[in-house]
Design an enzyme around this catalytic site. Sequence first.
Site, PDB file in Angstrom:
ATOM      1  N   GLU A  80       0.804  -1.219   0.000  1.00  0.00           N
ATOM      2  CA  GLU A  80       0.000   0.000   0.000  1.00  0.00           C
ATOM      3  C   GLU A  80       0.842   1.276   0.000  1.00  0.00           C
ATOM      4  O   GLU A  80       0.349   2.356  -0.355  1.00  0.00           O
ATOM      5  CB  GLU A  80      -0.925   0.016   1.231  1.00  0.00           C
ATOM      6  CG  GLU A  80      -2.056  -0.997   1.137  1.00  0.00           C
ATOM      7  CD  GLU A  80      -2.872  -1.093   2.416  1.00  0.00           C
ATOM      8  OE1 GLU A  80      -2.387  -0.612   3.465  1.00  0.00           O
ATOM      9  OE2 GLU A  80      -3.968  -1.662   2.365  1.00  0.00           O
ATOM     10  N   GLU A 111       5.847 -21.903   8.268  1.00  0.00           N
ATOM     11  CA  GLU A 111       6.232 -21.037   9.381  1.00  0.00           C
ATOM     12  C   GLU A 111       7.207 -21.713  10.336  1.00  0.00           C
ATOM     13  O   GLU A 111       7.821 -21.048  11.177  1.00  0.00           O
ATOM     14  CB  GLU A 111       5.001 -20.578  10.159  1.00  0.00           C
ATOM     15  CG  GLU A 111       4.303 -21.649  10.966  1.00  0.00           C
ATOM     16  CD  GLU A 111       3.193 -21.055  11.831  1.00  0.00           C
ATOM     17  OE1 GLU A 111       3.291 -21.198  13.062  1.00  0.00           O
ATOM     18  OE2 GLU A 111       2.256 -20.457  11.271  1.00  0.00           O
TER      19      GLU A 111
END
Length: 271
Positions: A80, A111
């Site tokens: 963004e 992970e």
Amino acid sequence: MEKRITEQSSEYDNLQQMSTHDLLVGINREDARVHEAVRKTIPVMEQLVERIVERMRRGGRLFYIGAGTSGRLGVTDASELPPTFGVPFDRVIGLIAGGDGALRRAVEHAEDDLDGAWRDLSPYHPTADDTLIGIAASGTTPYVIGGLHQARSHGLLTGAIVCNPGSPVAAEAEYALEAVTGPEFVTGSTRMKAGTAQKMMLNMLSTTVMIRLGRVEGNRMVNMQLTNNKLIDRGTRMVAQSTGLDEAEARKALLKWGSVKRAIEHHAKNL
């Protein structure tokens, strides 16, 4: 082993028997606790922001790493910033365990890879002017722990965004932002309060960095990218307000120069 706070049992039970109204009120009540938890991170965040700004002024980059919801939030924040502030796409980079495919579908055991984050970072040739922020609600994600450990050993500035106190992730970072949001409404669902806190901290950190780097003037996004009609209209209004041009001329100048900042600067030169 004692459970992390984010894994402790919800203060609510028998959720399936609650009315829609009571479910919504309960979730909202829990969300109201997030603001105070995030506020407590400001003193450390202030120091971290100042050090990030120093490095980015020298050409350094900002990296985010995380897994699952935490990784997605980091990638979202990084993606963004270029359209909002006009910062180049290669200055703020978000990496998620399991690669971009994990943005839509969980990648099994990604992970848990202690070496995964540094392996993902290596193609970017990180330097001591770069910053790595590890994001992990639990504060126990091996992907993030390993990435921060390697980054720190290579001289990068390191920070952590977590929602448990005294976590292994926080221990690996020079600056740990610990927003302790408490047990989730749905036990262990850290996409809820913890995710909200992480999003708030990312907003605060990255927006402040961009402002300190001169990417905002007054209160306006003068470097935003003109990627759609809404942003062109917004930019036109900014140029018109700053220059006194009518909207047609302001739009013409904006499209010619490609940004609000440049359109205003070129108008001022021609006065």
